[in-house]
Write a protein that holds these residues in place. Structure first.
Motif, PDB file in Angstrom:
ATOM      1  N   SER A 432       0.841  -1.197   0.000  1.00 37.70           N
ATOM      2  CA  SER A 432       0.000   0.000   0.000  1.00 37.70           C
ATOM      3  C   SER A 432       0.875   1.245   0.000  1.00 37.70           C
ATOM      4  CB  SER A 432      -0.928   0.001   1.212  1.00 37.70           C
ATOM      5  OG  SER A 432      -0.186   0.150   2.408  1.00 37.70           O
ATOM      6  N   SER A 433       0.260   2.402  -0.246  1.00 39.44           N
ATOM      7  CA  SER A 433       1.013   3.650  -0.340  1.00 39.44           C
ATOM      8  C   SER A 433       1.682   4.023   0.980  1.00 39.44           C
ATOM      9  CB  SER A 433       0.099   4.783  -0.807  1.00 39.44           C
ATOM     10  OG  SER A 433      -1.031   4.893   0.043  1.00 39.44           O
ATOM     11  N   ASP A 434       1.212   3.441   2.093  1.00 41.27           N
ATOM     12  CA  ASP A 434       1.856   3.713   3.384  1.00 41.27           C
ATOM     13  C   ASP A 434       2.898   2.660   3.747  1.00 41.27           C
ATOM     14  OD1 ASP A 434       0.400   1.499   4.132  1.00 41.27           O
ATOM     15  OD2 ASP A 434      -0.871   2.541   5.583  1.00 41.27           O
ATOM     16  N   GLY A 435       3.182   1.753   2.818  1.00 47.71           N
ATOM     17  CA  GLY A 435       4.220   0.757   3.032  1.00 47.71           C
ATOM     18  C   GLY A 435       3.751  -0.564   3.589  1.00 47.71           C
ATOM     19  N   THR A 436       2.463  -0.689   3.924  1.00 45.77           N
ATOM     20  CA  THR A 436       1.925  -1.944   4.444  1.00 45.77           C
ATOM     21  C   THR A 436       1.918  -3.002   3.345  1.00 45.77           C
ATOM     22  OG1 THR A 436       0.497  -0.698   5.938  1.00 45.77           O
ATOM     23  CG2 THR A 436      -0.048  -3.011   5.583  1.00 45.77           C
ATOM     24  N   THR A 437       2.294  -4.234   3.688  1.00 43.07           N
ATOM     25  CA  THR A 437       2.316  -5.311   2.709  1.00 43.07           C
ATOM     26  C   THR A 437       1.251  -6.354   3.036  1.00 43.07           C
ATOM     27  OG1 THR A 437       4.008  -6.522   3.954  1.00 43.07           O
ATOM     28  CG2 THR A 437       4.769  -5.004   2.239  1.00 43.07           C
ATOM     29  N   SER A 438       0.771  -7.020   1.994  1.00 41.92           N
ATOM     30  CA  SER A 438      -0.249  -8.056   2.140  1.00 41.92           C
ATOM     31  C   SER A 438      -0.309  -8.843   0.837  1.00 41.92           C
ATOM     32  CB  SER A 438      -1.616  -7.441   2.464  1.00 41.92           C
ATOM     33  OG  SER A 438      -2.021  -6.554   1.425  1.00 41.92           O
ATOM     34  N   VAL A 439      -1.255  -9.766   0.752  1.00 40.13           N
ATOM     35  CA  VAL A 439      -1.526 -10.477  -0.495  1.00 40.13           C
ATOM     36  C   VAL A 439      -2.997 -10.292  -0.823  1.00 40.13           C
ATOM     37  CG1 VAL A 439       0.309 -12.171  -0.240  1.00 40.13           C
ATOM     38  CG2 VAL A 439      -1.949 -12.639   0.744  1.00 40.13           C
ATOM     39  N   ALA A 440      -3.345 -10.448  -2.106  1.00 43.78           N
ATOM     40  CA  ALA A 440      -4.729 -10.237  -2.517  1.00 43.78           C
ATOM     41  C   ALA A 440      -4.952 -10.836  -3.888  1.00 43.78           C
ATOM     42  CB  ALA A 440      -5.070  -8.741  -2.553  1.00 43.78           C
ATOM     43  N   GLY A 441      -6.232 -10.975  -4.253  1.00 44.65           N
ATOM     44  CA  GLY A 441      -6.607 -11.361  -5.593  1.00 44.65           C
ATOM     45  C   GLY A 441      -6.458 -12.850  -5.867  1.00 44.65           C
ATOM     46  N   TYR A 442      -7.119 -13.258  -6.954  1.00 40.97           N
ATOM     47  CA  TYR A 442      -7.124 -14.663  -7.331  1.00 40.97           C
ATOM     48  C   TYR A 442      -7.021 -14.783  -8.852  1.00 40.97           C
ATOM     49  CZ  TYR A 442      -9.160 -14.723  -2.681  1.00 40.97           C
ATOM     50  OH  TYR A 442      -9.393 -14.505  -1.344  1.00 40.97           O
ATOM     51  N   ALA A 443      -6.390 -15.850  -9.310  1.00 45.50           N
ATOM     52  CA  ALA A 443      -6.359 -16.196 -10.726  1.00 45.50           C
ATOM     53  C   ALA A 443      -6.622 -17.696 -10.830  1.00 45.50           C
ATOM     54  CB  ALA A 443      -5.023 -15.847 -11.360  1.00 45.50           C
ATOM     55  N   VAL A 444      -7.746 -18.033 -11.427  1.00 42.43           N
ATOM     56  CA  VAL A 444      -8.122 -19.432 -11.626  1.00 42.43           C
ATOM     57  C   VAL A 444      -8.342 -19.626 -13.118  1.00 42.43           C
ATOM     58  CG1 VAL A 444      -9.770 -21.248 -11.096  1.00 42.43           C
ATOM     59  CG2 VAL A 444      -9.209 -19.535  -9.355  1.00 42.43           C
ATOM     60  N   GLY A 445      -7.432 -20.349 -13.774  1.00 41.96           N
ATOM     61  CA  GLY A 445      -7.498 -20.433 -15.226  1.00 41.96           C
ATOM     62  C   GLY A 445      -7.329 -19.041 -15.813  1.00 41.96           C
ATOM     63  N   ASN A 446      -8.276 -18.606 -16.615  1.00 43.01           N
ATOM     64  CA  ASN A 446      -8.234 -17.268 -17.199  1.00 43.01           C
ATOM     65  C   ASN A 446      -9.138 -16.282 -16.471  1.00 43.01           C
ATOM     66  OD1 ASN A 446      -6.301 -17.509 -19.153  1.00 43.01           O
ATOM     67  ND2 ASN A 446      -7.712 -17.950 -20.836  1.00 43.01           N
ATOM     68  N   VAL A 447      -9.561 -16.637 -15.272  1.00 44.29           N
ATOM     69  CA  VAL A 447     -10.354 -15.726 -14.446  1.00 44.29           C
ATOM     70  C   VAL A 447      -9.425 -14.995 -13.482  1.00 44.29           C
ATOM     71  CG1 VAL A 447     -12.202 -15.524 -12.733  1.00 44.29           C
ATOM     72  CG2 VAL A 447     -12.392 -17.197 -14.595  1.00 44.29           C
ATOM     73  N   VAL A 448      -9.483 -13.670 -13.497  1.00 43.33           N
ATOM     74  CA  VAL A 448      -8.689 -12.835 -12.591  1.00 43.33           C
ATOM     75  C   VAL A 448      -9.649 -11.930 -11.834  1.00 43.33           C
ATOM     76  CG1 VAL A 448      -6.946 -11.022 -12.403  1.00 43.33           C
ATOM     77  CG2 VAL A 448      -6.664 -12.851 -14.085  1.00 43.33           C
ATOM     78  N   ALA A 449      -9.551 -11.929 -10.497  1.00 38.64           N
ATOM     79  CA  ALA A 449     -10.479 -11.134  -9.702  1.00 38.64           C
ATOM     80  C   ALA A 449      -9.795 -10.646  -8.432  1.00 38.64           C
ATOM     81  CB  ALA A 449     -11.718 -11.961  -9.341  1.00 38.64           C
ATOM     82  N   SER A 450     -10.092  -9.405  -8.052  1.00 36.89           N
ATOM     83  CA  SER A 450      -9.579  -8.851  -6.798  1.00 36.89           C
ATOM     84  C   SER A 450     -10.430  -7.646  -6.427  1.00 36.89           C
ATOM     85  CB  SER A 450      -8.113  -8.430  -6.935  1.00 36.89           C
ATOM     86  OG  SER A 450      -8.004  -7.195  -7.612  1.00 36.89           O
TER      87      SER A 450
END
Length: 478
Positions: A432-450
């Motif tokens: 994030s813009s304040d430097g916080t780190t995390s993970v997010a989002g998914y990719a299953v086959g050709n589906v990408v969502a977050s």
């Protein structure tokens, strides 16, 4: 002189409308101004600083042409310049609405503020001052704003929320002559000008209960207090017509680099566009067209099938929670999306689109609605959970967005959360813009969502990669 140099003047007629603080009425004032300029027969291009989707929709309604977001954090200065020059090229005048207060940027600095962008583009500023309950103090506020940054040109002032004609006159009479000369109009306090609010902001254009004709009438009535001729002069508009295209970058020059010209359509991209899904950056849509997509709208709340010939699907953000019952009832479209996902059709979903691809969506009232079930997720609206942040993401694996390691910037703004453990590996490493780190989002086959609203100007090649995924899914080469 470089249009981004401090003190330089942009060659095209333009103003940036800012305020002393959030809530001063600049959004309403900008809508009034846009309507007044359009009623002059001018071609008006509106811009909005920051990631806001709702204000730009009201700007689009007022001008009759898509409004454009300018965001220094997501786009970077070069892309902001290119976008501004491109979209303002055929306009008689451009109006940029600020986000928040004029001088307020990231972490109490100027970075990313309206003042920063005004100097970057060489655009004069018109300040909206909320004078409700003030007279002589107006002069103190205006003096401070005018003199705070000598590199910034504050060329006008609009007095907002005057209580009466007498109040407006009292404010003007209390100003020193040099400040009085800055005043280019006044907007009186009128309840009919207010846009209703809801969770996460204003009610969208699509859901606003007031008829558009009533809004237009209210804007026109309020606009009588503006000196449009002086505003045009402040903006550098010549009465003979639009700015001479030879005085600044031409449309061809402005289309180089990030923006790009539209390529011949090679694939059809179905774009969800209805009251439930209405949050899209116009720059993203433009880059997708430039890559070679034909954009075809469809309505998930009511259309039983995707448009004929669909090669890929784009599910943007919005308020699916407000239309969850309609989305749940459209089982035919949900079934097609599940079949498309299995068959390998690229499906890209942001925020509200992610919620729609889930197995279920539980509203604020606790009612659980089945969604498409494309992804094994359950989403719950939660008033205690509010995510608002800028983010930079790096993909962890290959996807329709590109190879692993692809970097993009965007923002999150939502009041829902995924419950349980979906047992899917995350797609993005997030900072994030304040430097916080995390993970997010998914990719299953050709589906990408977050949950992330990505701005493609941060990595314009992604549009072409999505096109490549669509062509590959139907057995063609890029």
């Amino acid at each position: 002189m470089d249009s981004g140099s401090p003190g330089s003047r942009n060659a095209r007629p333009a103003i940036l409308v800012a305020a002393s603080h959030s809530g001063a009425g600049k959004t309403t004032t900008v809508a009034i101004l846009l309507r007044a300029l359009r009623d002059r027969g001018l071609t008006v291009q509106a811009f909005k600083i920051g990631p806001d989707f709702i204000d730009t929709a009201y700007h689009t309604e007022a001008t009759g042409r898509p409004a454009i977001n300018l965001d220094l954090w997501m786009m970077g200065p070069d892309a902001v310049r290119r976008s501004f020059h491109h979209f303002s090229a055929d306009a008689d005048i451009s109006v940029i609405e600020s986000m928040g207060a004029l001088f307020d940027g990231a972490d109490g600095t100027e970075e990313g503020s309206a003042a920063h962008l005004a100097k970057l583009l060489g655009v004069p500023v018109v300040v909206v001052l909320d004078v409700w309950g003030m007279t002589r103090t107006t002069g103190a506020v205006l003096t401070g704003m005018r003199d705070f940054d000598p590199e910034l040109t504050i060329a006008g002032c609009i007095l907002n929320r005057t209580g009466s004609d007498r109040h407006a006159r009292m404010v003007l009479d209390a100003l020193r002559p040099d400040l009085r000369d800055l005043v280019v109009g006044a907007v009186s306090h009128q309840a009919g000008l207010a846009v209703p609010e809801r969770h996460l902001g204003l009610v969208t254009v699509e859901e606003n209960p007031a008829p558009r004709v009533d809004r237009d009438d209210a804007y026109r009535s309020a606009g009588r207090g503006l000196d449009v001729d002086r505003l045009l002069a402040v903006a550098g508009h010549r009465t003979t017509g639009s700015a001479d295209p030879t005085t600044g970058p031409t449309r061809d020059a402005a289309t180089s680099g990030t923006v790009g010209r539209s390529a011949p359509a090679r694939a059809r991209l179905a774009v969800a566009r209805d009251a439930a899904f209405c949050f899209y950056y116009e720059e993203n849509l433009r880059l997708l067209r430039a890559a070679g997509f034909e954009l075809v709208p469809f309505r998930p709340t009511s259309d039983p099938a995707l448009p004929d010939g669909t090669d890929a699907v784009y599910l943007g953000g919005g308020y699916p929670e407000s239309f969850a019952a309609d989305l749940a009832a459209n089982t035919a479209l949900a079934g097609e999306l599940r079949r498309r996902a299995v068959a390998g059709t690229p499906i890209y979903a942001e925020c509200g689109g992610l919620m729609y691809l889930a197995a279920s969506l539980t509203g604020f009232d606790g009612t659980r609605h089945p969604m498409t079930g494309v992804l094994p997720l359950d989403v719950v609206m939660d008033p205690a959970h509010l995510a608002i942040r800028y983010v930079e993401v790096h993909t962890r694996q290959d996807s329709p967005l590109g190879p692993a390691g692809t970097t993009l910037r965007g923002q999150e703004f939502h009041q829902s959360r995924i419950t349980g453990d979906p047992a899917l590996p995350p797609l993005f490493d997030v900072t994030s813009s304040d430097g916080t780190t995390s993970v997010a989002g998914y990719a299953v086959g050709n589906v990408v969502a977050s949950y992330i609203h990505v701005h493609l100007a941060s990595h314009p090649h992604v549009a072409r990669r999505l096109l490549g995924a669509a062509l590959a899914a139907r057995g063609e080469q890029t």
